[in-house]
Design an enzyme around this catalytic site. Structure first.
Site, mmCIF file in Angstrom:
data_model
loop_
_atom_site.group_PDB
_atom_site.id
_atom_site.type_symbol
_atom_site.label_atom_id
_atom_site.label_comp_id
_atom_site.label_asym_id
_atom_site.label_seq_id
_atom_site.Cartn_x
_atom_site.Cartn_y
_atom_site.Cartn_z
ATOM 1 N N CYS A 56 -13.890 -35.556 -52.317
ATOM 2 C CA CYS A 56 -14.129 -34.123 -52.140
ATOM 3 C C CYS A 56 -13.159 -33.312 -53.003
ATOM 4 O O CYS A 56 -11.956 -33.300 -52.742
ATOM 5 C CB CYS A 56 -13.965 -33.794 -50.650
ATOM 6 S SG CYS A 56 -13.766 -32.054 -50.255
ATOM 7 N N CYS A 87 -11.044 -30.768 -51.190
ATOM 8 C CA CYS A 87 -10.047 -31.467 -50.358
ATOM 9 C C CYS A 87 -8.836 -31.844 -51.194
ATOM 10 O O CYS A 87 -7.695 -31.676 -50.767
ATOM 11 C CB CYS A 87 -10.643 -32.736 -49.744
ATOM 12 S SG CYS A 87 -12.040 -32.470 -48.644
#
Length: 146
Positions: free
Chosen positions: A30, A33
């Site tokens: 991600c 992230c």
């Protein structure tokens, strides 16, 4: 302070043993992230009295499902075993600091009372659900919602 990796084996103990836990639900694939990770790590260094934890949603799919995590990163704050904040999205440093400050300032007796009242009237608890409940920190510098 470095972050703690939460698993289904240690989750309950970490949350129960600490009055204030921030949890970053993330995954290595991600992009947001990965960009949020240094912001989160810096905040952990600025707040050594708080527990900063991470849940790898790929490795801990049961935990992610238990908290209905549908988007990552998602930041959750648990105070005294009550999820008082849960919001998806990578927060900028200033917003993260504001959310931490609002969560620190919560009157947990009032939060529990609000949860009990909502439960007794058939409403939701507002905890661990995807947004602040009454008296909980609101998103991005908006102050407490009510």
């Amino acid at each position: 302070m470095s972050t703690i990796e939460l698993t289904k084996e240690n989750f309950d103990q970490v949350v129960s043993d600490n009055d204030f836990v921030l949890i970053d639900f993330w995954a290595s694939w991600c992009g947001p992230c990965v960009r949020f990770a240094p912001v989160y790590e810096k905040a952990s260094e600025r707040h050594p009295d708080l527990v900063f934890a991470k849940v790898d949603t790929e490795a801990e799919q049961e935990l992610a499902a238990a908290f209905d995590i549908r988007s990552i990163p998602t930041l959750m704050i648990v105070r005294e075993n009550v999820a008082v904040f849960a919001q998806p999205g990578a927060l900028p440093e200033a917003v993260l600091e504001d959310v931490i400050g609002q969560a620190r300032g919560l009157d947990m007796d009032a939060v529990r009372k609000s949860i009990d009242e909502a439960a007794s009237t058939g409403g939701g608890t507002g905890s661990a659900g995807g947004g602040p409940a009454a008296g909980e920190p609101g998103p991005a510098g908006g102050g407490a919602e009510g």
